[in-house]
Motif scaffolding. Structure first.
Motif, PDB file in Angstrom:
ATOM      1  N   ARG A 144       0.831  -1.213   0.000  1.00  0.00           N
ATOM      2  CA  ARG A 144       0.000   0.000   0.000  1.00  0.00           C
ATOM      3  C   ARG A 144       0.870   1.270   0.000  1.00  0.00           C
ATOM      4  NH1 ARG A 144      -1.724  -3.642   3.372  1.00  0.00           N
ATOM      5  NH2 ARG A 144      -0.834  -2.605   5.188  1.00  0.00           N
ATOM      6  N   LEU A 145       1.899   1.249  -0.825  1.00  0.00           N
ATOM      7  CA  LEU A 145       2.819   2.377  -0.919  1.00  0.00           C
ATOM      8  C   LEU A 145       2.793   3.067  -2.280  1.00  0.00           C
ATOM      9  CD1 LEU A 145       6.061   0.973   0.794  1.00  0.00           C
ATOM     10  CD2 LEU A 145       4.442   2.614   1.763  1.00  0.00           C
ATOM     11  N   THR A 146       2.082   2.520  -3.231  1.00  0.00           N
ATOM     12  CA  THR A 146       2.160   3.011  -4.610  1.00  0.00           C
ATOM     13  C   THR A 146       1.897   4.505  -4.718  1.00  0.00           C
ATOM     14  OG1 THR A 146       1.487   0.842  -5.437  1.00  0.00           O
ATOM     15  CG2 THR A 146       1.270   2.705  -6.944  1.00  0.00           C
ATOM     16  N   ASP A 147       0.892   4.995  -4.023  1.00  0.00           N
ATOM     17  CA  ASP A 147       0.515   6.397  -4.139  1.00  0.00           C
ATOM     18  C   ASP A 147       1.537   7.350  -3.520  1.00  0.00           C
ATOM     19  OD1 ASP A 147      -1.753   5.566  -5.408  1.00  0.00           O
ATOM     20  OD2 ASP A 147      -3.061   5.768  -3.651  1.00  0.00           O
ATOM     21  N   ARG A 148       2.519   6.808  -2.843  1.00  0.00           N
ATOM     22  CA  ARG A 148       3.521   7.659  -2.190  1.00  0.00           C
ATOM     23  C   ARG A 148       4.582   8.169  -3.171  1.00  0.00           C
ATOM     24  NH1 ARG A 148       3.358   8.298   3.613  1.00  0.00           N
ATOM     25  NH2 ARG A 148       2.077   6.634   4.481  1.00  0.00           N
ATOM     26  N   PHE A 149       4.620   7.605  -4.372  1.00  0.00           N
ATOM     27  CA  PHE A 149       5.736   7.880  -5.277  1.00  0.00           C
ATOM     28  C   PHE A 149       5.259   8.444  -6.604  1.00  0.00           C
ATOM     29  CE2 PHE A 149       7.051   4.656  -2.292  1.00  0.00           C
ATOM     30  CZ  PHE A 149       8.229   5.206  -1.815  1.00  0.00           C
ATOM     31  N   ARG A 150       5.945   9.471  -7.053  1.00  0.00           N
ATOM     32  CA  ARG A 150       5.624  10.078  -8.345  1.00  0.00           C
ATOM     33  C   ARG A 150       6.156   9.246  -9.504  1.00  0.00           C
ATOM     34  NH1 ARG A 150       6.418  16.641  -7.517  1.00  0.00           N
ATOM     35  NH2 ARG A 150       5.481  16.748  -5.429  1.00  0.00           N
ATOM     36  N   LEU A 151       7.123   8.387  -9.225  1.00  0.00           N
ATOM     37  CA  LEU A 151       7.798   7.661 -10.290  1.00  0.00           C
ATOM     38  C   LEU A 151       8.311   6.331  -9.752  1.00  0.00           C
ATOM     39  CD1 LEU A 151       9.171   7.787 -13.200  1.00  0.00           C
ATOM     40  CD2 LEU A 151      11.162   8.729 -12.003  1.00  0.00           C
ATOM     41  N   VAL A 152       8.225   5.285 -10.585  1.00  0.00           N
ATOM     42  CA  VAL A 152       8.821   3.993 -10.269  1.00  0.00           C
ATOM     43  C   VAL A 152       9.720   3.599 -11.444  1.00  0.00           C
ATOM     44  CG1 VAL A 152       8.440   1.542  -9.806  1.00  0.00           C
ATOM     45  CG2 VAL A 152       6.870   3.256  -8.843  1.00  0.00           C
TER      46      VAL A 152
END
Length: 237
Positions: A144-152
């Motif tokens: 549940r961390l996906t929304d924390r990052f602008r880019l992967v």
């Protein structure tokens, strides 16, 4: 540390944000133990091999490095090879099959990682994940961390963009460019010796070694500017 000196944070995933480095470590152990036994390769695979040759490297590069440490050469094969021990890609795919089974049990983010991400979000500091794993997005979703990052920037992106894997700095440099932030204004956060070496080679503003098992001395020797055991050590009270 003074986060006002920096404009972006580039996080490794496994071992920095989530304890999935342990998942990868177990999967590699199972894969190489079976391979070495089947082929009579000595000495046996152990934890030291993981930290020296595997940790932080792209999957197939890790296979090549471990085999080279035993003077063993396998045919390259192709990424479509089924899991097995006949080619470099088959060995890597066997490891990935182990990982997927282990990930099915669920993933929880490190509490200290969540606390740091909360602080950086409050400061509106852009964050990116830079991982050698091709499973990075699945791990981020599970934790549940996906929304924390602008880019992967993961193993899939690296392959598509023909970026050399860690310890080369290319994936971190790609992330900095995509965020529009100069390298010397980025903080790299890594737990693997190869990842720290990548940060040090790329001229980034600060390279933080997160000691989750690699050892503070090894991380400093690879180029870490500072080593912490908890990411909350990087924020004030």
């Amino acid at each position: 540390m003074d986060w006002d000196r920096y404009d972006a944070a580039l996080f490794d995933l496994d071992g920095v944000l989530t304890p999935t480095a342990l998942v990868h470590m177990r999967a590699w152990d199972a894969t190489f133990t079976a391979l070495f036994r089947a082929r009579g390769i000595e000495p046996p695979y152990g934890d030291d091999d993981y930290f020296r040759f595997v940790d932080g490297r792209p999957r197939y590069d890790a296979v090549r490095a471990v085999l080279a440490s035993r003077d063993v050469v396998l045919p390259e094969g192709s990424p479509q090879d089924p899991p097995g021990d006949g080619t470099v890609h088959a060995v890597g795919n066997a490891k990935n099959a182990h990982v997927l089974r282990l990930l099915a049990a669920g993933v929880e983010a490190y509490p200290d990682a969540v606390a740091l991400l909360d602080r950086l979000a409050a400061a509106d500091l852009p964050c990116a994940v830079v991982s050698s794993s091709r499973n990075a997005r699945a791990v981020l979703d599970a934790a549940r961390l996906t929304d924390r990052f602008r880019l992967v920037v993961d193993g899939v992106v690296a392959a598509r963009e023909r970026l050399a894997g860690k310890p080369a700095p290319e994936t971190f440099a790609y992330a900095a460019r995509a965020l529009g932030v100069p390298a010397d204004r980025c903080v790299v956060l890594e737990d693997a010796v190869s990842g720290v070496a990548a940060g040090a080679a790329g001229g980034f503003g600060l390279v933080v070694g997160v000691d989750r098992g690699a050892g503070a001395d090894a991380l400093r020797a690879a180029g870490a500017d500072v080593v912490v055991t908890r990411l909350t050590d990087l924020v004030g009270p």
